[in-house]
Design a protein around this motif. Structure first.
Motif, short mmCIF file in Angstrom:
data_model
loop_
_atom_site.label_atom_id
_atom_site.label_comp_id
_atom_site.label_asym_id
_atom_site.label_seq_id
_atom_site.Cartn_x
_atom_site.Cartn_y
_atom_site.Cartn_z
N SER A 261 0.82 -1.21 0.00
CA SER A 261 0.00 0.00 0.00
C SER A 261 0.86 1.27 0.00
O SER A 261 0.43 2.31 -0.50
N HIS B 224 -5.95 4.00 3.41
CA HIS B 224 -7.11 3.22 2.99
C HIS B 224 -7.00 1.76 3.45
O HIS B 224 -7.96 1.17 3.94
N THR B 225 -5.81 1.18 3.31
CA THR B 225 -5.58 -0.21 3.71
C THR B 225 -5.80 -0.37 5.21
O THR B 225 -6.50 -1.29 5.66
N SER C 132 -1.74 4.05 -0.81
CA SER C 132 -3.05 3.74 -0.23
C SER C 132 -2.97 3.19 1.19
O SER C 132 -3.86 2.47 1.63
N ASP D 117 1.66 2.35 -3.71
CA ASP D 117 0.63 3.07 -4.47
C ASP D 117 -0.06 4.17 -3.67
O ASP D 117 -1.05 4.74 -4.10
#
Length: 109
Positions: free
Chosen positions: A54, A62-63, A59, A57
């Motif tokens: 993650s 979010h993860t 994220s 990218d």
């Protein structure tokens, strides 16, 4: 086993090698699944890989948020081997998010 699931607070099995920690976690997760909550179950290595991926990218938030949505978060194999910074960061981020308040640490992530 179900009393652990119903209490809704962190549970830590015994630390000694060979005491059945993974089996305890397995039973805890199975009991929780039977009661129908959302469960996130990782080994520390798999959690570190997910957070590492993650970070590539962008994220990570979010993860961690998706993991945090689980009613039960089980992380197995903590303390089995010396861990690297990525695994330490992954563990820290999930525990920090699950506790709901910032944790103090001398590490920079």
């Amino acid at each position: 086993m179900s009393s652990h699931v119903e209490r809704h607070h962190p549970t830590k099995p015994p630390i000694t090698v060979g005491t059945g920690k993974s089996r305890f976690i397995e039973g805890l997760v199975q009991t929780a699944i039977e009661k129908d909550p959302r469960v996130a179950w990782f080994s520390l290595a798999i959690l570190a890989a997910a957070i590492g991926k993650s970070k590539v990218d962008g994220s990570t938030a979010h993860t961690v948020s998706r993991i945090r949505q689980a009613d039960l978060i089980a992380i197995d194999d903590i303390g089995q081997l010396t861990i690297g910074e990525d695994a330490a960061e992954a563990f820290y981020r999930v525990v920090d998010a699950a506790c709901g308040s910032p944790l103090a640490t001398g590490m920079e992530f």
